[in-house]
Motif scaffolding. Structure first.
Motif, mmCIF file in Angstrom:
data_model
loop_
_atom_site.group_PDB
_atom_site.id
_atom_site.type_symbol
_atom_site.label_atom_id
_atom_site.label_comp_id
_atom_site.label_asym_id
_atom_site.label_seq_id
_atom_site.Cartn_x
_atom_site.Cartn_y
_atom_site.Cartn_z
ATOM 1 N N ALA A 131 -28.922 10.689 -35.194
ATOM 2 C CA ALA A 131 -27.509 10.323 -35.279
ATOM 3 C C ALA A 131 -26.665 11.592 -35.324
ATOM 4 C CB ALA A 131 -27.262 9.470 -36.511
ATOM 5 N N ARG A 132 -25.433 11.459 -34.847
ATOM 6 C CA ARG A 132 -24.479 12.575 -34.880
ATOM 7 C C ARG A 132 -23.131 12.018 -35.334
ATOM 8 N NH1 ARG A 132 -25.849 17.176 -31.604
ATOM 9 N NH2 ARG A 132 -23.616 17.606 -31.528
ATOM 10 N N LEU A 133 -22.660 12.477 -36.482
ATOM 11 C CA LEU A 133 -21.402 11.976 -37.031
ATOM 12 C C LEU A 133 -20.448 13.129 -37.311
ATOM 13 C CD1 LEU A 133 -19.547 9.797 -38.219
ATOM 14 C CD2 LEU A 133 -20.762 10.069 -40.393
ATOM 15 N N ASN A 134 -19.208 12.985 -36.826
ATOM 16 C CA ASN A 134 -18.135 13.921 -37.108
ATOM 17 C C ASN A 134 -17.030 13.115 -37.793
ATOM 18 O OD1 ASN A 134 -15.685 15.503 -36.823
ATOM 19 N ND2 ASN A 134 -16.831 16.796 -35.415
ATOM 20 N N ARG A 135 -16.808 13.372 -39.053
ATOM 21 C CA ARG A 135 -15.888 12.554 -39.845
ATOM 22 C C ARG A 135 -14.886 13.436 -40.580
ATOM 23 N NH1 ARG A 135 -18.839 8.840 -44.043
ATOM 24 N NH2 ARG A 135 -19.180 10.858 -45.070
ATOM 25 N N SER A 166 -33.572 14.325 -38.360
ATOM 26 C CA SER A 166 -32.934 14.881 -37.168
ATOM 27 C C SER A 166 -31.439 14.557 -37.108
ATOM 28 C CB SER A 166 -33.622 14.347 -35.909
ATOM 29 O OG SER A 166 -33.572 12.927 -35.869
ATOM 30 N N ALA A 167 -30.895 13.898 -38.118
ATOM 31 C CA ALA A 167 -29.477 13.522 -38.115
ATOM 32 C C ALA A 167 -28.594 14.757 -38.298
ATOM 33 C CB ALA A 167 -29.201 12.509 -39.220
ATOM 34 N N ILE A 168 -27.419 14.699 -37.683
ATOM 35 C CA ILE A 168 -26.445 15.791 -37.759
ATOM 36 C C ILE A 168 -25.127 15.241 -38.305
ATOM 37 C CG2 ILE A 168 -25.073 17.420 -36.406
ATOM 38 C CD1 ILE A 168 -27.453 17.723 -34.540
ATOM 39 N N LEU A 169 -24.560 15.952 -39.262
ATOM 40 C CA LEU A 169 -23.337 15.497 -39.924
ATOM 41 C C LEU A 169 -22.339 16.641 -40.050
ATOM 42 C CD1 LEU A 169 -21.661 13.509 -41.760
ATOM 43 C CD2 LEU A 169 -22.958 14.464 -43.693
ATOM 44 N N ARG A 188 -22.084 19.886 -44.156
ATOM 45 C CA ARG A 188 -22.777 19.999 -42.876
ATOM 46 C C ARG A 188 -24.258 19.671 -43.034
ATOM 47 N NH1 ARG A 188 -18.222 20.527 -41.776
ATOM 48 N NH2 ARG A 188 -17.168 22.102 -40.518
ATOM 49 N N LEU A 189 -24.792 18.931 -42.081
ATOM 50 C CA LEU A 189 -26.235 18.789 -41.900
ATOM 51 C C LEU A 189 -26.538 19.116 -40.448
ATOM 52 C CD1 LEU A 189 -27.270 15.464 -43.725
ATOM 53 C CD2 LEU A 189 -27.813 17.801 -44.414
ATOM 54 N N SER A 190 -27.487 19.990 -40.221
ATOM 55 C CA SER A 190 -27.795 20.411 -38.847
ATOM 56 C C SER A 190 -29.248 20.166 -38.473
ATOM 57 C CB SER A 190 -27.456 21.891 -38.667
ATOM 58 O OG SER A 190 -28.239 22.682 -39.560
ATOM 59 N N ALA A 191 -29.894 19.194 -39.130
ATOM 60 C CA ALA A 191 -31.287 18.837 -38.852
ATOM 61 C C ALA A 191 -32.243 19.978 -39.183
ATOM 62 C CB ALA A 191 -31.464 18.393 -37.400
ATOM 63 N N SER A 192 -31.879 20.797 -40.153
ATOM 64 C CA SER A 192 -32.709 21.919 -40.573
ATOM 65 C C SER A 192 -33.593 21.508 -41.747
ATOM 66 C CB SER A 192 -31.825 23.102 -40.970
ATOM 67 O OG SER A 192 -32.542 24.043 -41.745
ATOM 68 N N ASP A 193 -34.877 21.871 -41.698
ATOM 69 C CA ASP A 193 -35.777 21.593 -42.818
ATOM 70 C C ASP A 193 -35.311 22.303 -44.086
ATOM 71 O OD1 ASP A 193 -37.390 19.982 -41.284
ATOM 72 O OD2 ASP A 193 -38.838 21.557 -40.824
ATOM 73 N N LEU A 194 -34.710 23.475 -43.921
ATOM 74 C CA LEU A 194 -34.221 24.222 -45.077
ATOM 75 C C LEU A 194 -33.150 23.425 -45.810
ATOM 76 C CD1 LEU A 194 -34.157 26.856 -46.731
ATOM 77 C CD2 LEU A 194 -32.410 27.703 -45.144
ATOM 78 N N GLU A 195 -32.229 22.826 -45.070
ATOM 79 C CA GLU A 195 -31.171 22.031 -45.703
ATOM 80 C C GLU A 195 -31.742 20.847 -46.470
ATOM 81 O OE1 GLU A 195 -27.621 22.710 -42.389
ATOM 82 O OE2 GLU A 195 -28.914 20.951 -42.297
ATOM 83 N N ARG A 196 -32.745 20.223 -45.910
ATOM 84 C CA ARG A 196 -33.291 19.016 -46.515
ATOM 85 C C ARG A 196 -34.201 19.288 -47.699
ATOM 86 N NH1 ARG A 196 -32.713 14.527 -43.220
ATOM 87 N NH2 ARG A 196 -33.345 13.439 -45.101
#
Length: 279
Positions: A131-135, A166-169, A188-196
């Motif tokens: 998914a890709r969300l820009n809010r 794999s979601a991007i926010l 921001r979420l960029s589908a990075s394992d580090l972020e998760r």
């Protein structure tokens, strides 16, 4: 004689149908009660106003497309008249599905006149894989106006064993009083394992929420909000001047709700949750 094959459709003809919608609600105050002054809805954006016995008017925002994907665009706007009390919520969780290209866009705009209060209480947004969300959320407050808002995110569906890695926010908040910026959020979420997985970020959790309360007495409510947070919850609350901020992490949507619902009820202008949160 065989006819030659038709040439492939051009890009414009091959574009898939996209969801488009916009909704606007404007209030007035009559004999101490908040009333509807203007209602506009277009496309997949619908607004319903259930009857309540409260001083506040409650508007339910509905996306009739059933969810959003890349290229979809929906916007909501509300204007609270001086002294009005407004609650904005959603019929259900918004779902952001796998994108075949581009972002899904949600634009939210609130104008809160002098002495008015708005509760911005949408139910959780669920991000699916890819998914890709820009809010965005823009809030303009006048003198004496107050605001309570939440955005809660679920990464996949817990019952299906999903985590939507794999979601991007991209989620941006801008809150102003009389045109002056008083609070900004940029998640921001960029589908990075580090972020998760990083302990300083999501730490493996699949649900998170931010609650913002803007009011003159925000600092005075700090201890009461802290008392509502369970000792074992991954949550923090802070207050500076007229801003009170709560941030929460949880392993699941259910765990997240158990933490945030008492806080929302305490900070809301109505003092209770919208009925749709309880169904």
């Amino acid at each position: 004689m065989l006819h030659p094959k038709a040439p492939p459709e051009n890009d414009a003809a091959a574009k898939m149908q996209r969801a488009r919608g916009s909704g606007r609600v404007v209030t007035k105050v009559h004999q101490g009660q908040t009333r509807l002054a203007e209602l506009y809805q277009e496309g997949c954006a619908k607004i319903r106003l259930p009857k309540t016995h409260a001083v506040a008017i409650e508007a339910v925002l509905i996306n009739t497309s059933g969810g959003l994907t890349g290229g979809d665009n929906i916007s909501w706007e509300a204007v609270a008249a001086p002294g009005a009390r407004v609650v904005l919520t959603t019929q259900a969780c918004e779902r952001i599905y796998k994108s075949s290209g581009g972002d899904a866009f949600i634009r939210n705009r609130l104008k809160i006149e002098a002495g008015a209060h708005v509760d911005w209480l949408p139910q959780e947004t669920i991000l699916f894989e890819e998914a890709r969300l820009n809010r965005s959320l823009e809030v303009d407050l006048a003198d004496g106006a107050s605001f309570t808002g939440i955005e809660a995110m679920l990464l996949g569906r817990e019952a299906m064993g999903e985590s939507a890695r794999s979601a991007i926010l991209s989620d941006n908040w801008r809150i102003r009083r009389n045109g002056k910026l008083i609070h900004a959020e940029a998640n921001r979420l960029s589908a990075s394992d580090l972020e998760r997985d990083a302990l300083s970020l999501l730490a493996g959790n699949n649900a998170f929420a931010t609650i913002v309360h803007i009011a003159e007495n925000a600092e005075q409510r700090l201890n009461a909000v802290r008392a509502l947070i369970p000792a074992d919850a991954k949550a923090a609350v802070s207050a500076i001047g007229e801003r009170l901020i709560v941030r929460v992490l949880a392993p699941s949507g259910l765990a997240l709700r158990r933490i945030i619902t008492p806080i929302i009820a305490h900070l809301s202008g109505a003092g209770v949750l919208p009925r749709l949160w309880l169904t």
